[in-house]
Design an enzyme around this catalytic site. Structure first.
Site, PDB file in Angstrom:
ATOM      1  N   LYS A  57    -133.248  24.216 -76.263  1.00  0.00           N
ATOM      2  CA  LYS A  57    -132.937  22.939 -76.432  1.00  0.00           C
ATOM      3  C   LYS A  57    -133.683  21.714 -75.679  1.00  0.00           C
ATOM      4  O   LYS A  57    -134.138  20.843 -75.875  1.00  0.00           O
ATOM      5  CB  LYS A  57    -131.341  22.570 -76.561  1.00  0.00           C
ATOM      6  CG  LYS A  57    -130.725  23.638 -77.616  1.00  0.00           C
ATOM      7  CD  LYS A  57    -129.030  23.187 -77.428  1.00  0.00           C
ATOM      8  CE  LYS A  57    -128.649  24.131 -78.493  1.00  0.00           C
ATOM      9  NZ  LYS A  57    -126.920  24.309 -78.283  1.00  0.00           N
ATOM     10  N   GLN A 101    -122.387  23.089 -73.890  1.00  0.00           N
ATOM     11  CA  GLN A 101    -122.669  24.339 -74.539  1.00  0.00           C
ATOM     12  C   GLN A 101    -121.684  25.105 -74.414  1.00  0.00           C
ATOM     13  O   GLN A 101    -120.662  25.459 -73.526  1.00  0.00           O
ATOM     14  CB  GLN A 101    -123.813  25.085 -73.560  1.00  0.00           C
ATOM     15  CG  GLN A 101    -124.231  26.555 -73.975  1.00  0.00           C
ATOM     16  CD  GLN A 101    -124.664  26.266 -75.537  1.00  0.00           C
ATOM     17  OE1 GLN A 101    -125.653  25.400 -75.567  1.00  0.00           O
ATOM     18  NE2 GLN A 101    -124.647  27.294 -76.503  1.00  0.00           N
ATOM     19  N   ASP A 124    -123.650  16.394 -81.345  1.00  0.00           N
ATOM     20  CA  ASP A 124    -123.017  17.911 -81.941  1.00  0.00           C
ATOM     21  C   ASP A 124    -121.926  17.570 -83.184  1.00  0.00           C
ATOM     22  O   ASP A 124    -121.953  18.445 -84.030  1.00  0.00           O
ATOM     23  CB  ASP A 124    -122.102  18.789 -81.081  1.00  0.00           C
ATOM     24  CG  ASP A 124    -122.977  19.927 -80.503  1.00  0.00           C
ATOM     25  OD1 ASP A 124    -124.109  20.318 -81.102  1.00  0.00           O
ATOM     26  OD2 ASP A 124    -122.735  20.537 -79.330  1.00  0.00           O
TER      27      ASP A 124
END
Length: 301
Positions: A57, A101, A124
């Site tokens: 990412k 994460q 997200d």
């Protein structure tokens, strides 16, 4: 191959590359206004898979021209330390997207952590504010979870943006994929059925689908005879299975691809289908967060 059906294999890799090209071009345009999208990725502990995801990412963000920041905390980091870090990132005007994460160590409340992220930086799409906006159709300002958002773009390649008259079946009801996927399909005017582990006659349910999205996490659960001939099949599953006694494990989806390709009209492979779209949509969400923060109008991807 079924002579009556010429199955299209949908390349998520090509779709992701096209999207990322658009993101890079728009990022260059924003730079003329003095705006650089910033993405902060936070990882707690040393889980090898999480480290790989975080690195990929960060690398992709740099390729897009973003400011890319990585924060690493030890496995035994206190929950308060993580929440304090997120609070500081919420206040940092150079950061437009914050990604923590998952999974987190057991002593940290993941739900509390996710809800501590500013909804405007929740790229997200897991904050209750964004969940509520998606559920009520406020897509212009909602951040949508990356995997269903990417899946939707692949569906649009086949059917366009208006799914009126089509029946979509989503197999799986997770907050990360199944539920937001259903909301996106509803917003596009599809008739939506959500099936899950408690659904009776799953095969008959799936056979109604013009569009089938499989997101259950069970390898090859959806067989060819589950499919309506010509259906569009989006396989979100990523399952690692043993390939043979002397072979390495391999990745397979929730759909039996080898059987389904003789029956589907279009289908995503695993790997190379939905996976590449997920990280591309993360970049797209971060770009949009930066433009919204700067009160600039950009094309919505």
């Amino acid at each position: 191959m079924n002579a009556e059906i010429k199955t299209q294999v949908i390349s998520g890799k090509l779709a992701a590359e096209a999207l990322l090209s658009e993101v890079k071009a728009t990022t260059s345009e924003l730079a003329k206004s003095g705006v650089q999208p910033g993405l902060a990725v936070v990882i707690v502990g040393n889980d090898p898979a999480s480290q790989v995801y975080v690195s990929s990412k960060g690398k992709k963000a740099e390729e897009c021209g973003f400011l890319s920041i990585k924060h690493e905390l030890p496995e035994d980091a206190a929950e308060k330390d993580l929440l304090d870090l997120i609070a500081s990132l919420n206040r940092d005007d150079s950061i437009h997207g914050i990604l923590v994460q998952i999974p987190l160590p057991a002593h940290i409340d993941a739900g509390k952590v996710i809800q501590s992220i500013s909804p405007q930086k929740d790229v997200d799409g897991f904050h209750f504010t964004n969940v509520g906006k998606l559920g009520t159709g406020m897509l212009e300002t909602a951040f949508v979870p990356c995997t269903p958002a990417g899946s939707m773009r692949l569906i649009e390649q086949i059917h366009g943006k208006d799914l009126s008259g089509l029946t979509a079946v989503v197999v799986g009801r997770s907050n990360i994929v199944g539920k937001p996927m259903a909301s996106l399909l509803l917003a596009a005017n599809a008739t939506v059925i959500i099936a899950h582990s408690r659904t009776k006659n799953l095969e008959a349910m799936c056979q109604q689908a013009d569009i089938l999205v499989a997101a259950v996490g069970r390898p090859k659960m959806i067989r060819a005879d589950f499919l309506k001939p010509g259906a569009t099949v989006i396989d979100v599953g990523i399952n690692r299975v043993a390939a043979g006694p002397d072979e390495k494990s391999k990745l397979v989806g929730d759909v039996d691809f080898d059987g389904a390709i003789d029956r589907a009209g279009a289908i995503t492979p695993v790997p190379g289908g939905v996976g590449p779209m997920t990280i591309a949509m993360l970049m797209s969400n971060t770009l949009r967060a930066a433009s919204l923060a700067a009160a600039l109008k950009i094309r919505t991807y």
